[in-house]
Design an enzyme around this catalytic site. Structure first.
Site, PDB file in Angstrom:
ATOM      1  N   CYS A   1       4.728  -1.627   4.576  1.00 40.34           N
ATOM      2  CA  CYS A   1       3.721  -1.584   3.502  1.00 40.34           C
ATOM      3  C   CYS A   1       4.295  -1.159   2.154  1.00 40.34           C
ATOM      4  O   CYS A   1       4.945  -1.953   1.495  1.00 40.34           O
ATOM      5  CB  CYS A   1       2.542  -0.722   3.930  1.00 40.34           C
ATOM      6  SG  CYS A   1       1.027  -1.097   2.994  1.00 40.34           S
TER       7      CYS A   1
ATOM      8  N   GLU B   1       0.321  -3.289   9.858  1.00 43.18           N
ATOM      9  CA  GLU B   1       0.635  -1.862   9.881  1.00 43.18           C
ATOM     10  C   GLU B   1      -0.451  -1.071  10.606  1.00 43.18           C
ATOM     11  O   GLU B   1      -1.643  -1.323  10.430  1.00 43.18           O
ATOM     12  CB  GLU B   1       0.757  -1.353   8.436  1.00 43.18           C
ATOM     13  CG  GLU B   1       1.085   0.124   8.311  1.00 43.18           C
ATOM     14  CD  GLU B   1       1.016   0.621   6.876  1.00 43.18           C
ATOM     15  OE1 GLU B   1       1.634   1.661   6.580  1.00 43.18           O
ATOM     16  OE2 GLU B   1       0.340  -0.020   6.047  1.00 43.18           O
TER      17      GLU B   1
ATOM     18  N   LYS C   1       8.832   5.015   7.799  1.00 44.75           N
ATOM     19  CA  LYS C   1       8.498   4.511   6.468  1.00 44.75           C
ATOM     20  C   LYS C   1       9.081   5.414   5.377  1.00 44.75           C
ATOM     21  O   LYS C   1       8.844   6.619   5.366  1.00 44.75           O
ATOM     22  CB  LYS C   1       6.979   4.413   6.348  1.00 44.75           C
ATOM     23  CG  LYS C   1       6.451   3.795   5.069  1.00 44.75           C
ATOM     24  CD  LYS C   1       4.943   3.636   5.193  1.00 44.75           C
ATOM     25  CE  LYS C   1       4.287   3.084   3.952  1.00 44.75           C
ATOM     26  NZ  LYS C   1       2.836   2.875   4.154  1.00 44.75           N
TER      27      LYS C   1
END
Length: 284
Positions: free
Chosen positions: A156, A46, A119
């Site tokens: 993540c 990431e 995200k």
């Protein structure tokens, strides 16, 4: 999508405390090595464009975001994907007008950008002050038909949520990829989350009968130590490849997607789902 049912994947684990130019160069070098070993979909960690700036809240770090079409990390990965004929999920800090996102551009083997994922789950806590920088994603979960197979990518904190993994597999993903930046907890120095970090994703693999590829960074960045433990597991949750803490490593594994699909059908998890009972999951 390739007519072949096999796909060879790679996870890259490395330290990323340098400049954007240095990090992009080092990631590019590892991508070349992975491609030379036959990898077709190659996952960097990431926000590999630089150090993990979300350790603290500083306005100067907003200058490290670019519009998608101008982002230097993406500009470097597109010709590399085209040259090596590999697919690369590219995690980056995106600016869109007055909004900032922790985003991922999916670059296919011809250098085409298949789409953008922002995200969905944004953490907020000591050492991981992401809500200061990023809006919650507005794209919904994404899967992509790459040249080598249909894949889903979460970023993540997304990897802790079973709903994310299940949604991507319901959308047809055969393999799930998670680029990550996770390590020590500044307020709890004795807490090591590396084992539970792996276990939660192994659970997603089992529940969805889907192999998982996770890539984490390593190294000490201002006292925050990123613990690595990148891994590749199969659809039964068995870890097949793993990098240790502090180890720079390329993980490689090949999967037969036809076998993955047959295993999924045989287990019956999707046959026996009861969506009419799951309304509570959509309540806030």
């Amino acid at each position: 999508m390739s007519a072949s049912s096999t796909i060879k994947v790679a996870s890259l684990q490395l330290a990323l405390g340098g400049s954007l130019q240095d990090n992009v160069r080092r990631v590019s070098d590892m991508i070349r090595q992975a491609a030379g070993a036959g990898a077709q979909v190659i996952l960097p960690p990431e926000l590999f464009q630089g150090p993990y700036f979300c350790r603290e809240e500083k306005e100067e770090f907003f200058s490290q975001a670019w519009p998608l079409g101008e982002h230097p990390a993406l500009e470097a990965m597109i010709p590399l994907a085209r040259e090596l004929e590999v697919a690369i999920p590219v995690s980056l800090f995106e600016r869109d007008g007055q909004a900032y996102y922790n985003s991922l551009a999916m670059v296919d083997a011809g250098g085409e950008v298949l789409g953008l994922y922002r995200k969905s789950h944004i953490p907020d806590g000591p050492g991981y002050e992401e809500k200061f920088y990023f809006r919650q994603g507005n794209t919904g979960f994404k899967v992509w038909d790459t040249r080598f197979g249909r894949i889903g990518v979460g970023v993540c904190w997304d990897q802790w949520f079973p709903e994310c993994a299940r949604a991507m597999v319901l959308m047809g993903a055969d393999i799930l990829f998670y680029p990550t930046a996770i390590g020590s907890e500044p307020e709890e120095p004795d807490l090591d989350t590396s084992a539970m970090w792996q276990r939660v994703m192994q659970g997603h693999a089992v529940a969805n009968v889907a192999p998982i590829v996770a890539a984490n960074r390593i190294g000490d960045e201002g006292g925050q130590v990123f613990y690595g433990h990148s891994f590749i597991c199969d659809g039964y949750g068995e870890i097949l490849e793993e990098a240790g803490p502090g180890e720079e490593k390329i993980l490689l594994r090949e999967f037969d997607l036809n076998r993955v699909r047959l295993n999924r059908a045989t287990m019956g998890f999707f046959r026996d789902r009861r969506p009419e009972l799951y309304g509570k999951l959509t309540e806030s």
